[in-house]
Design an enzyme around this catalytic site. Sequence first.
Site, mmCIF file in Angstrom:
data_model
loop_
_atom_site.group_PDB
_atom_site.id
_atom_site.type_symbol
_atom_site.label_atom_id
_atom_site.label_comp_id
_atom_site.label_asym_id
_atom_site.label_seq_id
_atom_site.Cartn_x
_atom_site.Cartn_y
_atom_site.Cartn_z
ATOM 1 N N LYS A 87 0.871 -1.215 0.015
ATOM 2 C CA LYS A 87 -0.063 -0.087 -0.150
ATOM 3 C C LYS A 87 0.918 1.234 0.067
ATOM 4 C CE LYS A 87 -1.990 -1.033 3.830
ATOM 5 N NZ LYS A 87 -1.362 -2.335 4.260
ATOM 6 N N ARG A 111 -9.805 0.434 8.441
ATOM 7 C CA ARG A 111 -9.530 -1.060 8.916
ATOM 8 C C ARG A 111 -10.412 -1.771 9.728
ATOM 9 N NH1 ARG A 111 -3.318 0.062 8.854
ATOM 10 N NH2 ARG A 111 -2.421 -1.588 9.180
ATOM 11 N N ARG A 126 11.049 -1.264 11.565
ATOM 12 C CA ARG A 126 9.836 -1.117 12.507
ATOM 13 C C ARG A 126 9.935 -1.981 13.656
ATOM 14 N NH1 ARG A 126 4.719 0.265 8.675
ATOM 15 N NH2 ARG A 126 3.847 -1.110 10.414
ATOM 16 N N ARG A 184 -0.609 -9.290 13.307
ATOM 17 C CA ARG A 184 -1.117 -8.034 12.490
ATOM 18 C C ARG A 184 -1.769 -8.913 11.425
ATOM 19 N NH1 ARG A 184 4.083 -5.514 11.090
ATOM 20 N NH2 ARG A 184 2.722 -4.163 9.593
ATOM 21 N N ARG A 205 11.425 -5.353 5.269
ATOM 22 C CA ARG A 205 11.094 -4.122 5.195
ATOM 23 C C ARG A 205 12.033 -3.110 5.779
ATOM 24 N NH1 ARG A 205 5.047 -1.766 5.517
ATOM 25 N NH2 ARG A 205 5.309 -2.825 7.620
HETATM 26 P P1 ADP Z 1 2.224 -1.999 3.471
HETATM 27 O O1 ADP Z 1 2.141 -0.411 3.232
HETATM 28 O O2 ADP Z 1 0.985 -2.465 2.635
HETATM 29 O O3 ADP Z 1 2.415 -2.558 4.365
HETATM 30 P P2 ADP Z 1 4.944 -1.536 2.056
HETATM 31 O O4 ADP Z 1 4.839 -0.767 0.828
HETATM 32 O O5 ADP Z 1 5.478 -0.839 3.091
HETATM 33 O O6 ADP Z 1 3.453 -2.275 2.444
HETATM 34 O O7 ADP Z 1 5.470 -2.897 1.430
HETATM 35 C C1 ADP Z 1 6.100 -3.865 2.339
HETATM 36 C C2 ADP Z 1 7.528 -4.437 1.902
HETATM 37 O O8 ADP Z 1 7.436 -4.944 0.652
HETATM 38 C C3 ADP Z 1 8.470 -3.042 1.725
HETATM 39 O O9 ADP Z 1 9.673 -3.445 2.139
HETATM 40 C C4 ADP Z 1 8.370 -3.002 0.138
HETATM 41 O O10 ADP Z 1 9.830 -2.382 -0.164
HETATM 42 C C5 ADP Z 1 8.248 -4.284 -0.533
HETATM 43 N N1 ADP Z 1 7.504 -4.222 -1.499
HETATM 44 C C6 ADP Z 1 6.545 -3.627 -2.007
HETATM 45 N N2 ADP Z 1 5.936 -4.020 -3.069
HETATM 46 C C7 ADP Z 1 6.552 -4.802 -3.560
HETATM 47 C C8 ADP Z 1 6.545 -5.740 -4.515
HETATM 48 N N3 ADP Z 1 5.551 -5.729 -5.660
HETATM 49 N N4 ADP Z 1 7.225 -6.883 -4.711
HETATM 50 C C9 ADP Z 1 8.229 -7.029 -3.774
HETATM 51 N N5 ADP Z 1 8.225 -6.305 -2.598
HETATM 52 C C10 ADP Z 1 7.397 -5.322 -2.675
HETATM 53 P P1 ADP Z 2 1.159 -1.461 7.292
HETATM 54 O O1 ADP Z 2 1.516 -0.748 6.449
HETATM 55 O O2 ADP Z 2 2.366 -2.546 7.712
HETATM 56 O O3 ADP Z 2 -0.145 -2.364 7.278
HETATM 57 P P2 ADP Z 2 0.542 0.516 9.145
HETATM 58 O O4 ADP Z 2 1.568 1.432 9.274
HETATM 59 O O5 ADP Z 2 -0.411 0.937 8.125
HETATM 60 O O6 ADP Z 2 1.331 -0.801 8.875
HETATM 61 O O7 ADP Z 2 0.087 0.433 10.725
HETATM 62 C C1 ADP Z 2 0.910 0.081 11.588
HETATM 63 C C2 ADP Z 2 -0.066 -0.091 13.087
HETATM 64 O O8 ADP Z 2 -0.728 1.128 13.341
HETATM 65 C C3 ADP Z 2 -1.139 -0.857 13.092
HETATM 66 O O9 ADP Z 2 -0.755 -2.340 13.273
HETATM 67 C C4 ADP Z 2 -2.054 -0.429 13.801
HETATM 68 O O10 ADP Z 2 -1.601 -0.738 15.351
HETATM 69 C C5 ADP Z 2 -1.987 1.005 13.757
HETATM 70 N N1 ADP Z 2 -2.902 1.636 12.641
HETATM 71 C C6 ADP Z 2 -2.812 2.234 11.558
HETATM 72 N N2 ADP Z 2 -3.840 2.344 10.920
HETATM 73 C C7 ADP Z 2 -4.799 2.244 11.819
HETATM 74 C C8 ADP Z 2 -6.192 2.374 11.741
HETATM 75 N N3 ADP Z 2 -6.703 2.625 10.535
HETATM 76 N N4 ADP Z 2 -6.887 1.763 12.492
HETATM 77 C C9 ADP Z 2 -6.291 1.166 13.795
HETATM 78 N N5 ADP Z 2 -5.140 1.107 13.920
HETATM 79 C C10 ADP Z 2 -4.274 1.671 12.801
#
Ligand code: ADP
Ligand code: ADP
Length: 214
Positions: free
Chosen positions: A13, A88, A160, A171, A127
């Site tokens: 995302k 979420r 993180r 998660r 990551r």
């Molecule tokens: P999210 O915001 O959904 O948690 P991220 O954008 O932070 O996910 O991506 C999670 C991890 O996967 C990061 O280390 C990112 O560099 C990697 N990543 C993102 N898109 C891809 C992809 N298409 N293929 C492989 N790795 C990816």
């Molecule tokens: P990821 O990109 O790996 O899914 P985020 O950065 O979006 O992680 O979220 C990290 C943490 O922040 C979540 O595990 C949760 O604890 C909190 N969080 C983020 N967005 C929300 C939301 N919309 N509602 C509740 N908790 C949230």
Amino acid sequence: MNLILLGPPGCGKGTQAKILIDTYHIPQISTGDILREAIKKESPLGIEAKTHMDQGSLVPDHLVIKIIEERLKQTDCNRGFILDGFPRTVAQAEALDTTLSEMGSKLEYVFSIEVDDEELIRRLTGRRVCRKCGESYHIEFNPPRQDGLCDSCQGELYQRDDDKEETIRNRLKVYQDQTSPLISFYQRKDVLHSIDGIGSIEEIKKRLLNIINT
Ligand code: ADP
Ligand code: ADP
Ligand code: ZN
């Protein structure tokens, strides 16, 4: 234009949001980034949020809903926005509908990015995130040009706390239980587009842009 990037932790995302900002010049609104900022400042919101985030559980709805209501009122959202990590829960999605209709606006696209758990674990454990701008890298799949430094702003990259394997498992379960019901919620509203999230970052970007451009 406005859109939601929906999907499990690690599906890409944040990565795709950063690409869409450059293409459409609308802000990315990441509740995760806003909460991590609050933790850094040790504000009351940050102190409360940390206890939930460290366990990989969700921060209570009323707190994140308030964040989003305030954020969407800022003038840079006039031309649209990208929601990354919000909503979420169904309660958050309903609150968002109310806020948008009060603003005379409504959702255009909800992209559900689908990635299997094994790949999510590989992505999350590798990551690394920029402390300054929040950009995501991956030690293997998307490494920075210089080890440990952000390509965009030269900020320091870190892992993180919640990207450790035990927390990741929780998660993923929280996503299944509390967030995945949003897929059918948005299907019923006829705004949902499912995207295969397996493939290169560039390929996923093309899948998103294809839908927006047709
Ligand atoms: P999210 O915001 O959904 O948690 P991220 O954008 O932070 O996910 O991506 C999670 C991890 O996967 C990061 O280390 C990112 O560099 C990697 N990543 C993102 N898109 C891809 C992809 N298409 N293929 C492989 N790795 C990816
Ligand atoms: P990821 O990109 O790996 O899914 P985020 O950065 O979006 O992680 O979220 C990290 C943490 O922040 C979540 O595990 C949760 O604890 C909190 N969080 C983020 N967005 C929300 C939301 N919309 N509602 C509740 N908790 C949230
Ligand atoms: Zn950076």
